[in-house]
Design a protein around this motif. Structure first.
Motif, short mmCIF file in Angstrom:
data_model
loop_
_atom_site.label_atom_id
_atom_site.label_comp_id
_atom_site.label_asym_id
_atom_site.label_seq_id
_atom_site.Cartn_x
_atom_site.Cartn_y
_atom_site.Cartn_z
N UNK A 1 0.05 -14.50 10.55
CA UNK A 1 0.20 -16.16 10.84
C UNK A 1 1.66 -16.46 9.70
N UNK A 2 2.39 -14.58 9.34
CA UNK A 2 3.64 -15.29 8.03
C UNK A 2 4.70 -15.13 9.10
N UNK A 3 5.63 -16.56 8.83
CA UNK A 3 7.14 -16.37 8.70
C UNK A 3 7.81 -14.68 8.72
N UNK A 4 9.04 -14.97 9.74
CA UNK A 4 9.92 -14.47 8.60
C UNK A 4 10.70 -13.84 7.78
N UNK A 5 10.19 -15.34 7.07
CA UNK A 5 10.82 -15.52 5.53
C UNK A 5 9.29 -15.16 4.64
N UNK A 6 8.49 -14.80 5.22
CA UNK A 6 7.09 -14.58 4.19
C UNK A 6 6.74 -12.88 4.27
N UNK A 7 7.41 -12.40 5.66
CA UNK A 7 7.25 -11.25 5.28
C UNK A 7 7.59 -9.65 4.41
N UNK A 8 9.55 -10.43 4.02
CA UNK A 8 10.15 -9.61 2.67
C UNK A 8 8.61 -9.71 1.17
N UNK A 9 8.49 -11.28 0.88
CA UNK A 9 7.73 -11.23 0.12
C UNK A 9 6.82 -10.53 -0.22
N UNK A 10 5.69 -10.19 1.38
CA UNK A 10 4.15 -10.19 1.58
C UNK A 10 4.56 -8.95 1.26
N UNK A 11 5.30 -8.09 1.76
CA UNK A 11 5.37 -6.79 1.32
C UNK A 11 5.88 -5.62 0.35
N UNK A 12 6.47 -7.04 -0.42
CA UNK A 12 6.65 -7.16 -2.29
C UNK A 12 5.49 -6.67 -2.66
N UNK A 13 4.26 -7.97 -2.94
CA UNK A 13 3.10 -7.77 -2.50
C UNK A 13 2.57 -6.64 -2.99
N UNK A 14 2.55 -5.74 -1.60
CA UNK A 14 1.67 -4.99 -1.35
C UNK A 14 2.26 -4.23 -1.23
N UNK A 15 3.33 -3.29 -1.84
CA UNK A 15 3.47 -2.28 -2.29
C UNK A 15 3.21 -2.51 -3.78
N UNK A 16 3.66 -3.64 -4.35
CA UNK A 16 3.57 -3.66 -5.78
C UNK A 16 1.74 -3.10 -5.93
N UNK A 17 1.20 -3.72 -5.56
CA UNK A 17 -0.57 -3.31 -5.83
C UNK A 17 -0.55 -1.76 -5.43
N UNK A 18 0.45 -0.92 -4.05
CA UNK A 18 0.17 0.15 -3.94
C UNK A 18 0.89 1.10 -4.95
N UNK A 19 1.90 0.87 -5.49
CA UNK A 19 2.14 1.38 -6.17
C UNK A 19 1.87 1.96 -8.08
N UNK A 20 0.94 0.05 -8.31
CA UNK A 20 0.59 0.23 -9.47
C UNK A 20 -0.54 1.31 -9.17
N UNK A 21 -1.09 1.42 -7.97
CA UNK A 21 -2.54 2.31 -8.17
C UNK A 21 -1.90 3.74 -8.27
N UNK A 22 -1.09 3.66 -7.73
CA UNK A 22 -0.45 4.95 -7.69
C UNK A 22 0.34 5.39 -9.55
N UNK A 23 0.95 4.20 -10.25
CA UNK A 23 0.67 4.25 -11.10
C UNK A 23 -0.42 4.37 -12.63
N UNK A 24 -0.67 4.02 -12.82
CA UNK A 24 -1.86 3.42 -13.59
C UNK A 24 -2.92 4.66 -13.81
N UNK A 25 -3.52 4.92 -12.25
CA UNK A 25 -4.06 6.46 -12.45
C UNK A 25 -4.10 7.34 -13.46
N UNK A 26 -1.95 7.74 -12.28
CA UNK A 26 -1.74 8.59 -12.84
C UNK A 26 -1.47 9.04 -13.80
N UNK A 27 -0.96 7.66 -14.94
CA UNK A 27 -0.36 7.79 -16.49
C UNK A 27 -1.81 7.93 -16.67
N UNK A 28 -3.32 7.54 -16.49
CA UNK A 28 -3.64 7.49 -17.36
C UNK A 28 -4.81 9.06 -17.30
N UNK A 29 -4.45 10.12 -15.89
CA UNK A 29 -5.25 10.78 -15.80
C UNK A 29 -4.37 12.42 -16.36
#
Length: 406
Positions: free
Chosen positions: A332-360
Motif C-alpha cells: 500500500x505504499x506510495x512512490x514517495x514512501x519507497x525510498x524511506x521504507x527501504x532505508x528503514x529495511x536496510x537500517x535494520x539489516x545492516x544493524x543486524x550485520x554490524x552489531x553481532x559481528x562487533x560482539x562476536x
C-alpha cells in the motif's frame, strides 16, 4: 511527469538497468570475501581484524542510510544510483593494493557508502519500474538482487583468485568494468521519480514507518536480524572456518560456500510469493532454523558436504522470509514512501550485520569458531520462535492476497 504513452516500454529498460546495477554493486561488495584468507595468510590479518572490516562496512552503510535514504526522492533515482556506483568504483580501486588492515577497512568504508546509497536508490528504482505482473516481482527483485549480487561476486572472485592471473587485483578490475557499464545503462534509462526541492533537508536523519504497516515491523526486524547476522557470519568467520574446521584452502570453495548461502535466497523468494506474508515468514524461518541445525552439526563433525547442503537450505529459506517481510512492509505504499521504507529495511539489516559481528569479533579472542557458530544458531532459534508466534498481515489486507503493484 513520466509520459504515460511510452511508460511501459521505457520502464522495462529502467527495470533491467536497475536490477543489473544492483547485482554489479553487490558483486563488488562480495568480491572481497574469498580474498580474506589470502590477507590472513600473507599479511597476518586476524579473525578479529577481518570481523572489524565487516563492522566498518556495515556502520558506514548505516550512516549513509540514515542521512541519504531519502535523497533519491529529491534528486531523482538516476543521479543517486550513478553516484552509488561511482563510490563503489573508488572502493575497488583502493583495494587493488591491500597489505595493511587500515587499507582494507578504508576500501570497505567506501564500498559501504556506495552500498548504502544503492540500497535505497537502486531498490526504489527497481520497484518504481517493475512490471505489474507477476505481483511478487517488485518485492523479490528489490530484496533478493542484493543476495544474488553477493553470490556472483564471491564465486567470480574465488575462481579468479584460484585460477586467474594477479589474484589480489583482477577481481577488482573486473568489478570496476561492470560498475562503469552499469552506470552507463542507468544514464540512458528513464527517470521514475520527479526531482523536488528539499535535498539538503532530506539529509537530516529521520526514521518514518507508514502507520498501516507499523505493526509488521517487529517480526520483520526479527527476520532481518537473524538472516543478515548469518550473512555477516559467513563474511567474517566462514573463511577461517572453512580452512580450519573443514580443511580446505581453496578460494573457489570459499566463494562457493558463501554463494551457497546467498544465491538460493533469490530462488526461495518466488516460492514465498505463493503464501500470505505471515505464512511465508513463518515457513521461511522454520526452514532457516533447520538449516542452522545442519550447519552446526557439519561444523561439529567437520563435514564439508553437509555444511554446503545446510547452507543452501538456510539460504533458500531466508529468501522466503526476507521477501515476505519486504512484501508486507511495501504493501500500500506510495512512490514517495519507497525510498524511506527501504532505508528503514536496510537500517535494520545492516544493524543486524554490524552489531553481532562487533560482539562476536571481540569474543573470537576467547571462544572458538564452533562456539561462535552456536551463538548465531541461538539467535536464529529466538528469531524463529518470535516469528512463528507474532507474524501478522497488513491491516489493509487481512487475507494476505494483495501484493504491491496489484
Amino acid at each position: 511527469m513520466i509520459n504515460k504513452v511510452s511508460r511501459d516500454g521505457s520502464l522495462r529498460l529502467a527495470f533491467v538497468s536497475a536490477v543489473g546495477s544492483l547485482v554489479a554493486a553487490f558483486a563488488a561488495v562480495g568480491s572481497t570475501i574469498p580474498l580474506f584468507n589470502i590477507y590472513r595468510a600473507e599479511d597476518g590479518f586476524t579473525n578479529a581484524g577481518i570481523a572489524m572490516t565487516v563492522v566498518a562496512y556495515s556502520a558506514v552503510t548505516l550512516t549513509t542510510l540514515l542521512m541519504m535514504g531519502r535523497l533519491s526522492n529529491h534528486l531523482g533515482r538516476r543521479p543517486t544510483s550513478i553516484a552509488s556506483l561511482g563510490l563503489l568504483v573508488l572502493g575497488c580501486l583502493l583495494l587493488l593494493n591491500v597489505h595493511d588492515i587500515g587499507i582494507l577497512i578504508a576500501g570497505r568504508l567506501l564500498m559501504g557508502l556506495g552500498a548504502g546509497l544503492a540500497s535505497t536508490s537502486l531498490t526504489s528504482y527497481i520497484v518504481d519500474a517493475a512490471p505489474a505482473r507477476p505481483a511478487w516481482l517488485a518485492s523479490v527483485a528489490s530484496s533478493q538482487t542484493v543476495m544474488l549480487g553477493l553470490a556472483v561476486g564471491a564465486i567470480a572472485s574465488g575462481a579468479l583468485v584460484q585460477f586467474g592471473p594477479w589474484p589480489r587485483e583482477l577481481i577488482y578490475l573486473v568489478a570496476v568494468g561492470l560498475l562503469l557499464l552499469s552506470a552507463a545503462l542507468v544514464a540512458v534509462s528513464p527517470e521514475t521519480a520527479t526531482p523536488s526541492p528539499g535535498a539538503w533537508l532530506s539529509l537530516r536523519p529521520q526514521v518514518r514507518v507508514p502507520a498501516p504497516v507499523r505493526h509488521l515491523l517487529p517480526v520483520a526486524a526479527a527476520v532481518f536480524l537473524a538472516t543478515w547476522a548469518t550473512g555477516a557470519f559467513y563474511q567474517a568467520f566462514v573463511p577461517a572456518l572453512v580452512e580450519d574446521q573443514l580443511h580446505t584452502r581453496s578460494p573457489l570453495v570459499l566463494g562457493l560456500v558463501f554463494a551457497a548461502y546467498m544465491a538460493p535466497s533469490a530462488l526461495g523468494a518466488p516460492l514465498g510469493g505463493r503464501f500470505t506474508p505471515a505464512t511465508a515468514q513463518r515457513l521461511g524461518m522454520i526452514i532457516f532454523l533447520a538449516g542452522w541445525i545442519g550447519i552446526i552439526t557439519a561444523i561439529a563433525t567437520g563435514t564439508l558436504v553437509l555444511f554446503i547442503a545446510a547452507t543452501i537450505v538456510a539460504g533458500a529459506s531466508q529468501g522466503i522470509a526476507i521477501s515476505a517481510a519486504t512484501r508486507g512492509l511495501l504493501h500500500g505504499g506510495t512512490l514517495a514512501d519507497r525510498a524511506p521504507m527501504f532505508s528503514i529495511i536496510y537500517l535494520i539489516c545492516y544493524s543486524a550485520a554490524a552489531f553481532p559481528s562487533l560482539i562476536s569479533g571481540q569474543l573470537s579472542n576467547i571462544f572458538s569458531l564452533p562456539q561462535i557458530a552456536l551463538g548465531y544458531g541461538a539467535l536464529a532459534l529466538i528469531a524463529t520462535l518470535f516469528t512463528v508466534l507474532a507474524a501478522r498481515h497488513p491491516d489493509t489486507d487481512t487475507t494476505g492476497n494483495s501484493q504491491p503493484g496489484e
